[in-house]
Design a protein around this motif. Structure first.
Motif, short mmCIF file in Angstrom:
data_model
loop_
_atom_site.label_atom_id
_atom_site.label_comp_id
_atom_site.label_asym_id
_atom_site.label_seq_id
_atom_site.Cartn_x
_atom_site.Cartn_y
_atom_site.Cartn_z
N SER C 56 122.51 36.58 89.78
CA SER C 56 123.45 37.60 90.22
C SER C 56 123.53 38.71 89.18
CB SER C 56 124.83 36.96 90.41
OG SER C 56 125.83 37.85 89.99
N ARG C 57 123.96 39.88 89.63
CA ARG C 57 124.08 40.98 88.68
C ARG C 57 125.39 40.92 87.94
NH1 ARG C 57 123.64 44.57 93.65
NH2 ARG C 57 125.08 42.88 94.03
N THR C 58 126.27 40.02 88.38
CA THR C 58 127.58 39.92 87.76
C THR C 58 127.54 38.91 86.62
OG1 THR C 58 128.34 40.10 90.02
CG2 THR C 58 130.02 39.73 88.34
N ARG C 59 127.84 39.39 85.44
CA ARG C 59 127.79 38.50 84.28
C ARG C 59 128.70 37.28 84.48
NH1 ARG C 59 128.34 42.01 79.26
NH2 ARG C 59 127.04 43.12 80.76
N TRP C 60 129.82 37.48 85.17
CA TRP C 60 130.80 36.40 85.31
C TRP C 60 130.31 35.32 86.26
CZ3 TRP C 60 133.38 36.71 81.27
CH2 TRP C 60 133.71 37.96 80.74
N LEU C 61 129.24 35.56 86.93
CA LEU C 61 128.61 34.49 87.70
C LEU C 61 127.42 33.95 86.91
CD1 LEU C 61 128.59 35.98 91.29
CD2 LEU C 61 129.85 33.98 90.48
N ARG C 62 126.68 34.85 86.25
CA ARG C 62 125.45 34.44 85.60
C ARG C 62 125.70 33.51 84.42
NH1 ARG C 62 123.64 39.69 85.05
NH2 ARG C 62 123.56 39.50 82.79
N TRP C 63 126.68 33.89 83.62
CA TRP C 63 126.91 33.09 82.42
C TRP C 63 127.43 31.68 82.69
CZ3 TRP C 63 128.64 36.29 77.57
CH2 TRP C 63 127.64 37.24 77.31
N PRO C 64 128.44 31.55 83.52
CA PRO C 64 128.88 30.17 83.80
C PRO C 64 127.74 29.32 84.36
CG PRO C 64 130.46 31.76 84.63
CD PRO C 64 129.27 32.55 84.17
N ALA C 65 126.93 29.91 85.22
CA ALA C 65 125.81 29.16 85.79
C ALA C 65 124.86 28.71 84.69
CB ALA C 65 125.05 30.01 86.82
N ARG C 66 124.59 29.62 83.75
CA ARG C 66 123.69 29.31 82.63
C ARG C 66 124.27 28.17 81.78
NH1 ARG C 66 119.16 29.60 83.12
NH2 ARG C 66 119.17 27.65 82.01
N VAL C 67 125.54 28.28 81.44
CA VAL C 67 126.16 27.27 80.58
C VAL C 67 126.20 25.92 81.29
CG1 VAL C 67 128.32 26.60 79.48
CG2 VAL C 67 127.49 28.95 79.26
N TYR C 68 126.60 25.96 82.55
CA TYR C 68 126.63 24.72 83.32
C TYR C 68 125.26 24.05 83.30
CZ TYR C 68 126.91 21.55 87.29
OH TYR C 68 126.86 20.42 88.07
N THR C 69 124.23 24.84 83.61
CA THR C 69 122.88 24.28 83.67
C THR C 69 122.47 23.70 82.32
OG1 THR C 69 122.30 25.92 85.33
CG2 THR C 69 120.48 24.82 84.22
N ASP C 70 122.71 24.45 81.28
CA ASP C 70 122.33 23.97 79.95
C ASP C 70 122.98 22.64 79.63
OD1 ASP C 70 120.65 26.03 79.48
OD2 ASP C 70 122.03 27.19 78.25
N ILE C 71 124.25 22.52 79.95
CA ILE C 71 124.96 21.29 79.57
C ILE C 71 124.54 20.13 80.45
CG2 ILE C 71 127.23 20.19 79.55
CD1 ILE C 71 128.38 22.78 78.54
N PHE C 72 124.57 20.32 81.75
CA PHE C 72 124.31 19.17 82.62
C PHE C 72 122.84 18.76 82.62
CE2 PHE C 72 128.55 19.91 83.95
CZ PHE C 72 128.99 18.69 84.43
N ARG C 73 121.96 19.69 82.21
CA ARG C 73 120.57 19.32 82.13
C ARG C 73 120.28 18.74 80.76
NH1 ARG C 73 115.90 23.64 83.22
NH2 ARG C 73 116.99 24.53 81.45
N GLY C 74 121.03 19.17 79.77
CA GLY C 74 120.73 18.75 78.41
C GLY C 74 121.29 17.39 78.04
N LEU C 75 122.45 17.04 78.57
CA LEU C 75 123.04 15.75 78.20
C LEU C 75 122.26 14.61 78.85
CD1 LEU C 75 126.89 16.34 78.47
CD2 LEU C 75 125.55 15.98 76.41
N PRO C 76 122.19 13.45 78.17
CA PRO C 76 121.56 12.30 78.82
C PRO C 76 122.35 11.93 80.07
CG PRO C 76 122.10 11.82 76.52
CD PRO C 76 122.72 13.13 76.85
N ALA C 77 121.63 11.59 81.12
CA ALA C 77 122.29 11.29 82.40
C ALA C 77 123.33 10.18 82.23
CB ALA C 77 121.25 10.91 83.45
N ALA C 78 122.98 9.18 81.41
CA ALA C 78 123.91 8.07 81.23
C ALA C 78 125.21 8.56 80.62
CB ALA C 78 123.27 7.00 80.34
N ALA C 79 125.11 9.46 79.66
CA ALA C 79 126.33 9.97 79.02
C ALA C 79 127.17 10.76 80.02
CB ALA C 79 125.96 10.85 77.83
N THR C 80 126.52 11.60 80.83
CA THR C 80 127.25 12.37 81.82
C THR C 80 127.93 11.46 82.84
OG1 THR C 80 125.52 14.03 81.61
CG2 THR C 80 127.06 14.29 83.43
N ILE C 81 127.20 10.45 83.28
CA ILE C 81 127.77 9.55 84.27
C ILE C 81 128.96 8.81 83.68
CG2 ILE C 81 127.30 7.43 85.55
CD1 ILE C 81 124.54 8.54 86.16
#
Ligand SMILES: Nc1ncnc2c1ncn2[C@@H]1O[C@H](COP(=O)(O)OP(=O)(O)OP(=O)(O)O)[C@@H](O)[C@H]1O
Ligand SMILES: Nc1ncnc2c1ncn2[C@@H]1O[C@H](COP(=O)(O)OP(=O)(O)OP(=O)(O)O)[C@@H](O)[C@H]1O
Ligand SMILES: [Mg+2]
Ligand SMILES: [Mg+2]
Lengths: 258, 247, 267, 267, 247
Positions: C56-81
């Motif tokens: 999206s061109r809106t930073r307020w959508l782009r950044w949360p999406a980026r942060v969410y992705t980084d965290i949920f992809r980066g943490l071990p699945a077991a830890a997230t669960i």
């Protein structure tokens, strides 16, 4: 300890569900705790069922991973943890333990024909243990730098593949594996484990801990403990200085119980 | 285009047939181009002109018929070697969007002609200069106007000095000035002995460049001959009708 | 010890497999399907939202999406669960009772969404800007252009990568075990693991693997078939025996060139 | 006890984290890197071969690639690692000695290759046939056209999905544990789990998660930056504060439209 | 084109500036088209013709300047509403490759004009008929020849009955017959009151369709006027030079 907001008249132990003891356990560590024919069983779990019966509770078992067990006990997802948990100082920081109800022997499994005949010959050898077990503690404590595997099968695989020289196992498991191996693996030695195992409860849940201790003493006194010992660990001698439970009740001898 | 091509070949298309499924696009197309000659293919949209060009350099294998270079069938040879002799400019240009204009032109020079980096760049820049795009060497195709893209495609093909060139609507996006320029380039190429087939819908252009004009309709060449003959004295009624529409 | 024999016995003991089969069929398979299918649906929907927010061109959508992705992809699945399963447990207890499935599915979906979001983003971003121009010039809003023109093309381009993630999800479903399961709540892998523990050989685990294959292989081929059907072009008329061919997008795929050995092998 | 406090202590106990930190830094991190980087390299190369074989016109390349992908993607990673680690152990013992890393890396690479192959295949197949025509018309062989023109474009289109797989690989590296590890061979997750099992507190596991984040977040952003750089077009001149914009391929990305609220949000 | 457009508007471009980075593509372009009039924009490749069209329907926002419809600036309105009034045919067609020809045409009819499935299909088929493509309704764009694709793009834009049409080289891929056909269509449209801007490099075409011819060079309209005036009595030397090249 602290006040227990969840405790009430009809739920004196602050259980998640009045009258039901939710026990976190493992499904894959026979003969102590395992799942057979859709039923959670093993020495620890059968004993817990008997103990709970004495204090008027029904047990609901839930299988999980050992690394996640104690924290979920502490967070009250489980009321009690039952998985041959050895009492250690580190664990006491997270959970409270009831009285000890079992002891353990270590068995030393080696490939047939191995020169290793005792625990004192392990220096410099590749010794395999299951991660996070008392055997792991023991081997690490003795400075052996053990190979860690996730489960007993992993250990067995190491011996079979020749990537390890010896496996420190719970004696019963080591013996069963040796017996199942068609002579490829033998038990070279046995040794008594230093610390007893006990049920874990959330920190501060003193009412439940005390009730479990009371129930434990009762099933020791009425011979259930002795019977289960004989059922799950046939032929295993009970060391003279091991006293299960609070130590104030005596377990009847196997011959008297049966 | 100062360097003459090494050899000069004649081109002949013989009774080529091709169907896309049930759609018979070529139904026995014939074409003859003399050594160093220029043939213009005209005809209505959808008559199979682009498809005919594709069968000549075997981007599509004809279902039947043959294509001859100097009398020798190309269908039995290695198509890659063939395509190094037969250059092509596509109707949609088919530039490589992930490369600069310069790399679009140098890629084949370096990988196929095995020129060194500098040498290839020099050849490419000369060629870009010739089509008036020296200043766009470092742009990406998407940053170019339609006519600029078309000229890059022309430069890319010509830089390889093929013996035969196939132009598919090579001037469709070019303004009159550039058409004049391309015309000049092509005259030089023809003089240097390059054989060319040019698909075009600009009759004025065809009249200027062609030695032979071929009129295609529904997958066959209905009439072919000298421009004067075809344009002034068309025989086939379909061609007469077609030409009557020229503005 | 003959190592081959040992290997064979360890992994291919038919008796152990036969013993585990009924539980796998009646308990494990349905549970794995429940977990994987729900998480796949929820994860794909969330993933699509993340992908669109991510471009999206809106930073307020782009950044949360980026942060969410980084965290949920980066943490071990077991830890997230565990974090979600334990952290939200009091809340879950009130809403669904002690069943760990709802929170487990939620956690699996949140993790899958992070991966699927990146896949969809890759696909959507690869669509030429000219397509967006074409759609907007007709009068479509950015959202409509995305929904009707860009996203359908983008998603098709990455279907095989999306299948990757569905397959990973089928297998990750075994991680709900960390939240504690009743015997009747175990999925395929856990049942295999338990039998393996009881019998001392890995055959039941391999059987679980075969069940996975029985789920994933048809899934892959179904999606490939859809993919091929959607791909525009000559495909319909091509000899079915040679399906696919060199199936690049667009229609003018080059025909096989039997005469030219140098072009037959990729290198 | 206050449940929120308990939760906090379970996952965010600084003492536990501090205790685990030295091991993680000196043992876990290097080991995770060794495993993940080697497997990423090998897996990507193998994946590229699989992708090209998978779209080849030769059935004898296409089918084996398909079967390989189905099997290695379908089986649980643990089962594959065990099969290879145990099955090839006698062989590995002769070549590398008892260190489980070589076989572990091999197994991880073989699994990753199956996933990465599908990702690359998706990217390559999405490149317009006109590009292949353009390259082949210049006289490039099929292999050269693929290598120089099609694959570079195709791979760029799926870079974010490829990063997915690298991240999955970093985390899957913990599975070599199934092959038995010395204390000095443990990677990040295993060290975290050891602490969790020994203390019953999950903080060390979360610390492992933070280490993962420290690896995966820079990786993601590095690849995104490369991706943006490679993407042709106006990007270079755009206000860096608004980087990305609506970064579809090609250059004529539409500008933000502040005047039109209806177009600002995707839906 | 039997249905007349509801309204007829005038179009004015006022001193529009636009730069891609350092490249100043539009440098104060002006253009006036009367209600129902047709303006042809001619000029060399790269002079900014396509870019000018894009600023008119705000696919690119101009850096400075204004665009007026009936004297009212379009820059303050919702661009989506604007674009429903201003149709466009792209130089590269920009068809949707994943949809059939018919769906390419019906998509906006259904989603924006809210026509029902059948009604939309009927309008689309009529429009395709008009450009001679009734038989290709179920093909994908990639299965079409260049001229066929261009005609689909024309049909797609016209089916929406815009008030203003922007054609970017709308006949570049068309043969003389089709150019005649499109010419007829456009005459009908003009008669029905549609205002049109047509970028073309075919001078003959410009002369036939235009009320106004505007000559662009380097981002500015150098000269504009009636076709007769511009073509017969060009004032600006650059325009004279340009026209001298016409074949
Ligand atoms: N996205 C872009 N980024 C950078 N420069 C661009 C971009 N688009 C166009 N240009 C440049 O702007 C100039 C004008 O382009 P435009 O497409 O408007 O020309 P044109 O008059 O339509 O030419 P043609 O007749 O060749 O189509 C050209 O020099 C082109 O290189
Ligand atoms: N890949 C394809 N699949 C099916 N039909 C095709 C394909 N390519 C072309 N055709 C059909 O073949 C016919 C001839 O196409 P071709 O591109 O050769 O026409 P053309 O003479 O070049 O037309 P134009 O002047 O419009 O470019 C057309 O009717 C077209 O629809
Ligand atoms: Mg054509
Ligand atoms: Mg233009």
């Amino acid at each position: 300890g602290g006040d227990d907001s969840t405790a009430s008249a009809d739920n004196p132990y602050g259980l998640q569900q009045a009258g039901v003891l939710r026990a976190g356990t493992l499904t894959d560590a026979p003969p102590n705790v395992y799942l057979k024919d859709g039923r959670f069983t093993g020495f620890d779990n059968d004993l817990l069922t008997a103990v709970a019966g004495k204090i008027g509770l029904k047990v609901e078992f839930v299988g999980t991973d050992f690394s996640a067990l104690l924290s979920q006990v502490n967070n009250r997802k489980f009321d009690v943890g039952s998985s041959s948990i050895t009492i250690t100082e580190a664990r006491k920081k997270t959970v409270d333990f009831g009285n000890g109800y079992d002891f353990g022997y270590f068995g030393l499994d080696v490939p047939a024909g191995s020169p290793v005949t005792g625990f004192d010959q392990l220096a410099g050898k590749r010794v395999v243990v299951v991660q996070g077990t008392v055997q792991d503690d023991y081997a690490t404590g003795k400075g052996l730098d053990p190979v860690r595997v996730p489960d007993y099968n992993g250990a067995l695989n190491q011996l079979k593949a020749g990537t390890a020289d010896a496996w420190i196992a719970p004696a019963e498991i080591g013996e069963k594996s040796a017996a199942d191996s068609a002579g490829k693996i033998t038990v070279a030695a046995k040794e008594l484990s230093p610390a007893p195992t006990a049920y874990a409860v959330a920190k501060g849940n003193d009412k439940l801990r005390e009730a479990l201790n009371k129930g434990l003493d009762e099933v020791i006194a009425d011979g259930t403990w002795t019977k289960l010992q004989a059922q799950y660990y046939p032929g295993r001698p009970i060391p003279a200085d091991f006293k299960p439970g609070s130590g104030t009740v005596a377990a009847p001898s196997p011959s008297a119980a049966s | 285009m100062s360097t003459a091509t090494a050899t000069s070949v004649s081109l002949a298309v013989r009774d080529v047939h091709l169907a896309f499924g049930a759609n018979k696009v070529l139904r026995g197309a014939d074409l003859d181009v003399a050594r160093g000659g220029t043939a213009c293919v005209i005809g209505p949209s959808g008559s199979g002109k682009s498809t005919l060009l594709r069968t000549i350099n075997r981007l599509i294998e004809p279902d039947a018929g043959d294509v001859l270079l100097d009398g020798r069938s190309v269908l039995r040879d290695d198509p890659d070697a063939l395509r190094q002799r037969v250059g092509m400019v596509f109707q949609q240009f088919n530039l490589f969007p992930h490369m600069t204009v310069l790399r679009n032109v140098t890629l084949a020079l370096r990988r196929l002609k095995k020129l060194g980096e500098d040498e290839a760049a020099q050849v490419a820049r000369e060629q870009l200069e010739l089509v008036g795009l020296a200043g766009k060497a470092d742009s990406r195709p998407a940053q170019l106007s339609g006519g600029q893209q078309q000229r890059v495609a022309i430069a890319r093909a010509l830089a390889l000095r093929p013996e035969v060139m196939l132009f598919d609507e090579a001037t469709s996006a070019l303004d009159p000035e550039l058409v004049k320029g391309v015309l000049g380039v092509m005259a030089d190429l023809a003089a240097a002995g390059m054989t060319m087939v040019v698909v075009t819908h600009e009759m004025g252009f065809a009249r200027k460049v062609a030695d032979t004009v071929a009129f295609m309709d529904r997958g066959v060449v209905l009439e072919a001959g000298e421009p004067a003959a075809v344009f002034e004295r068309p025989e086939h009624p379909r061609l007469r009708q077609f030409l009557s529409q020229v503005l | 010890m003959d190592p081959l024999r040992t290997l064979w016995e360890t992994f291919f003991d038919w008796d152990s497999m036969r013993e585990a089969l009924p539980d796998m069929l009646t308990v494990g398979l349905p549970n794995t399907l429940i977990l994987a299918v729900s998480a796949a649906l929820l994860g794909s929907v969330l993933g699509m939202l993340l992908a669109v927010a991510g471009i999206s061109r809106t930073r307020w959508l782009r950044w949360p999406a980026r942060v969410y992705t980084d965290i949920f992809r980066g943490l071990p699945a077991a830890a997230t669960i565990l974090l979600i399963g334990v952290g939200l447990a009091p809340f879950g207890l009130q809403v669904w009772g002690p069943n760990p499935y709802p929170l487990g599915i939620l956690a699996l979906s949140l993790i899958a969404a992070a991966y699927i979001g990146e896949i969809f983003r890759a696909g959507i971003q690869s669509v030429e800007a000219a397509q967006l121009e074409g759609a907007r010039a007709l009068g479509f809003s950015w959202g409509e252009a995305m929904r009707l023109v860009i996203v359908p093309q983008g998603v098709r381009r990455v279907l095989p990568a999306w299948v990757n993630q569905l397959i990973a999800l089928i297998k990750d479903s075994s991680l709900v075990y960390f939240l504690g399961l009743l015997a009747s709540q175990r999925e395929l892998f856990r049942i295999g693991q338990d039998y393996a523990a009881n019998t001392g050989n890995q055959s039941a685990l391999l059987l679980a693997g075969l069940f996975y294959l029985a789920l994933t292989v048809p899934l892959t081929h179904a999606v490939n078939a859809i993919d091929r059907r959607l791909r525009q072009g000559r495909a319909a008329t091509v000899d079915p025996d040679d399906d696919g061919g060199l199936a690049l997008a667009g229609s003018t795929a080059l025909p096989p060139e039997t005469a030219a050995p140098s072009t037959k092998e990729p290198r």
